[in-house]
Enzyme design. Structure first.
Site, mmCIF file in Angstrom:
data_model
loop_
_atom_site.group_PDB
_atom_site.id
_atom_site.type_symbol
_atom_site.label_atom_id
_atom_site.label_comp_id
_atom_site.label_asym_id
_atom_site.label_seq_id
_atom_site.Cartn_x
_atom_site.Cartn_y
_atom_site.Cartn_z
ATOM 1 N N GLY D 153 0.823 -1.199 0.000
ATOM 2 C CA GLY D 153 0.000 0.000 0.000
ATOM 3 C C GLY D 153 0.858 1.250 0.000
ATOM 4 C CB CYS D 154 0.269 4.633 -1.370
ATOM 5 S SG CYS D 154 -1.402 4.919 -0.770
ATOM 6 C CE1 TYR D 155 -1.606 8.291 4.094
ATOM 7 C CE2 TYR D 155 -3.356 6.841 3.369
ATOM 8 C CZ TYR D 155 -2.915 8.115 3.690
ATOM 9 O OH TYR D 155 -3.768 9.179 3.602
#
Lengths: 344, 344, 344, 344
Positions: D153-155
């Protein structure tokens, strides 16, 4: 026309340097030239920023060079000048004398008329200071044969590409009037520390400026085969800045002597640009985001009326097709590379 | 002209309600009316948002009302209608029958020509459906005497105020052509859930739309004393949206029969608007941020040329002078309050 | 506590002037004071901008005053000082000697510890230079009795209001740690001409700065009853700027000695602020747009865990509740006006 | 570890297709794969957008493919899945059965714990549905040997890269607490038509959301060797969206058992990432604009204190290092290309 520039041997690269690499156009040039397969970027020169590493100013561009002070060096084959107006005038003679090719991104060498140069730039210049105007879609052959190029202004690029087919095609119709309202992103003002360009002043804001007196006016008129002082058609130009960083969005409202269907005009444009790899005549409305970070100029014939009015919308990235991208496109032509090399 | 609306007794307040209070114009109306000294805001009506508290949608506006479903209530003295085009047409008859005053912010009642209405709004309407056009700077007396008002469109407001003095003053000169390129903030599209209006699509972007076919065109022509179908001058209109929320920034390029100095035009404008509290003819260039959150329209005569071309720049807050603010200004005139009450 | 400031006679107004009216806080003060029913704005003083009309700098604010050079004038009852740090220190003695009330928006008089002042502001100051800290929600009575006030910093306001109930209520629980990550709009840096605050550098950007060394740290600690040098709990502060003009958005992550339900904390906050007209403890998530152009501080208890961690989000308009709005709120208390006068 | 993927013959290219090419991550994948020297992009699959030309959606990317409806095709060597959560679960079995390599950008296969998956994604999934976690800086060898990859995921990417050296290096110190406050650009929400993500709602705004319950939490914990349900350190996560399109800016506030100098931590980080081509441990403060349009993760150790607190700032482009760029980096490792191929 013959390519008078020394042809590149198969594996040898063209050596290039940038004078004025710390500004936005210089930085984009750096980014493009670093990944160009036939160019070897040698030196990045700057003035107030000399001594700093390029990557401290522009960490998004992977480059380990240090900005050097420019004091007359001339070892590279080609020099890009990305300097404030007036500075290139001083540097060109020595570079030419040393046999170097030059692509100048300032306004110093764009105008044949010294009178108009002095009126719009508030700077004197010698009568001879005019170079081939580097707009590949219009002056392809001349650029191929040129040793030095004057790269067009950003507004001029978006406006001229939006107008050229109606002026420069063989057609019996005639444009009697052009009104340009063009909105530029704020990077057009350069890497600046002016209060009026601060985020707090420009977010959620728009502002026109230099209405009727913008310095790109004479190069537009000259390229369309006329002049500011004795124009062959009625011309107005309203430049604006808007709350975005990159791009120019130009709304061009023309009057034709004889009304013309939008489809007919679109055909004319498609025909005119059929060999131009970076101009896209589009059925869809153009938008700034369609061209940002590209070398494209998108053009859409938005409307035409029974009275002969025509609205054309054109969009470019001011730092690429309006500056560094077009400069590399010029380099490609001058040195016999594919026109799109390093730009797609 | 006599004010035919019931005069307000000293301490008694005008009761007002808003139908369509959940959109941006409705919310601005709510904000303005809550602080208006002579109006008592009674009901906020909505449709899909009915049942929700207003303050959940607009926490920046201090208001403890709940959005109610509108089903024909008519207890207030005055109703503001801030609804999608077509809805006010259905509600007006009952409100008028009940003797209520109405200010409608939609396009439903702006046009005398049902033909033009149907062409531009793609909706049929009865021939009688036209109300006094609520632009106080042009129709002051008529508004004072009106029971119901059609509030002008946002683009129409910025463009008409920028043009009116040249069209409606006693002058021997004549405008032969008007080209409008106007950039609107994105709130002009309403409280919307369209992908193309999302932040990710519109940040750092600009886009023209409805070029030559925008529905504000006929009300501009009608107000300038002509029509779309048989215009007395050549007119083009290029609407754009830009990456800001509020405001309209209009660049108006005209042609006059006889050239005129910018100073002369500026004088004419100052004279025309000398009693208009919300139009500021300015020497300084206008900017969007100068008018955001105000009811002002700022106008600057930016240039004029020997060929008769004139560039005028005009700026408004689309939600205030272009909608809710102008509606309250109309209310002030209709009910004999000071024109600026609650708006400065 | 008695109000020691001269009570205002019924119809007489408090005369006020602003020293430093050309900056963003000064401009907001001007806007608020012009519409304040009990204050009469007399003079706007500036330094580099002296001689210019206020309305040329801020056309959105209707004000026909000219910025005057400040050279010791003291005819008004109350002076607002909105100057760069260090300047108010020089002006206060003369104003106090002349019996004038002062509200200072700089950091000059916030800290009791000269040691901490010198460490964080890099400026010396006399030991006595500390005024009543003008945070009405915490020091209501002291402000009522004060002649001069030091207005809190913008970050300090959003952070302190987000923390105060847990520190200053009667409770057996104890906060052992606070981590603040707060994002400020760019107007927090003032009306600036720095390249790094230009639109082109800050649009689509974020940047932390002064991590752990921001000058608002000591006033936060002092107000929570402790000090930077010998803190009673572990504190970190990470200030950031983001691509918006107005507002502060603070994420506060605490640790409590004993875990507590979010609902319990919310109750405590509601109770603590039950008489505070400008603090809204909200069930809904707070957003910057909910408070921009208002004097509100919105607080939301976002989460709490079994380990004692609590996340609280607080939002203000940095120029209003974080500066000019809070200053007017302080004026209201000092001079016996309703606390919300001119602020809703 | 041996590379179990079929080695590419010198001149032959890896054939790849994208399922879900119409979203932002899919579009970035398209852009990257089109210019990748060793990959041949075959098919772009979409669902609601099937039948449209890719270039109508993304004119800035030069690609003449049409979006095709996906109905089980499997001719390519490698499939990138860029679909809403839950969809990849349905497609993987058939692709694996057909012997295809897969890189999935959703959350479907990230978590070993089905319990945590179901708690955070509100979707059931089979126990076996977990793939190699494609974070090349941490799992280089495993990725080289994998047939299918779950892209982080990006976060999670920005946070894990900012934390990993302190957790995964050989060191006697221990992290006892991590507080993450991370601001994402709005493109993180996908190509969306939600009102709350419209330009008018998000310009000049910030908003926290899913505080303490964001679905990237369990993959962060799992990767750091612990779990949400029985964590070995105290963890909080406050996600926010801010008014920019691309990027994640994460402020990480840690507590160490034993205080450590910022320089020591920086050394540890430099050492940990010395072979990682896309992680830059920087002395200078990181900014979003330094990484936008790149695959870099920039990390700066911003402060450390005597109490053991440490503030680390990390920045990525959420669509590149946080999605499509990292996916291509994984492809490079899986198929024996240079890790940076097509990404610099």
């Amino acid at each position: 026309m013959m390519n008078t520039n020394a042809p590149m041997a198969g594996s040898e690269k063209l050596t290039v340097s940038i004078i004025g690499a710390s500004g936005y156009s210089g930085a984009e040039l750096t980014r493009l030239l670093l990944r160009h397969p036939h160019a070897e970027l040698e030196h990045l020169y700057a003035f107030s920023q000399a001594g700093n590493r390029f990557s401290e100013l522009y960490p998004a561009i992977t480059c380990d060079k240090t900005l050097e002070h420019y004091s007359g060096q001339c070892e590279s084959d080609l020099y890009f000048l990305a300097l404030p107006h007036g500075e290139a005038l001083k540097l060109l003679p020595a570079l030419e004398k040393a046999g170097k090719a030059v692509i100048d991104l300032s306004g110093d060498f764009r105008l044949r008329s010294t009178l108009e140069h002095e009126a719009f730039y508030k700077q004197t210049k010698p009568e001879t200071a005019c170079l081939t105007y580097g707009m590949p879609e219009l002056f392809h052959e001349r650029i191929i044969g040129a040793r030095s190029i004057s790269n067009p202004g950003c507004y001029a690029t978006s406006i001229l590409l939006g107008l050229a087919p109606l002026f420069l095609s063989e057609t019996e119709n005639r444009v009697t009037q052009v009104n340009c309202t063009a909105v530029s992103g704020i990077s057009g003002a350069g890497r600046s520390s002016k209060t009026e360009l601060s985020f707090s002043e420009m977010s959620e804001n728009m502002r026109a400026y230099k209405v009727g007196i913008h310095q790109h006016t004479p190069e537009i008129m000259q390229t369309l085969g006329t002049s500011v002082t004795d124009p062959s058609f009625d011309f107005t130009f309203t430049p604006m800045i808007g709350p975005f960083t990159r791009g120019i969005y130009a709304g061009l409202t023309l009057r034709l002597e004889k009304p013309e269907q939008a489809e007919t005009i679109e055909s004319l444009y498609r025909d005119f640009y059929r060999t131009a790899p970076f101009v896209r005549v589009r059925e869809q409305m153009t938008e700034v985001r369609h061209v940002v970070n590209t070398n494209f100029c998108d053009i859409h014939i938005a409307s035409s009326s029974k009275t002969g009015s025509v609205v054309i919308v054109s969009a470019i990235d001011n730092l690429l097709k309006g500056a560094a991208g077009q400069a590399v496109q010029n380099m490609n032509l001058m040195f016999g590379f594919d026109e799109t090399e390093g730009l797609l």
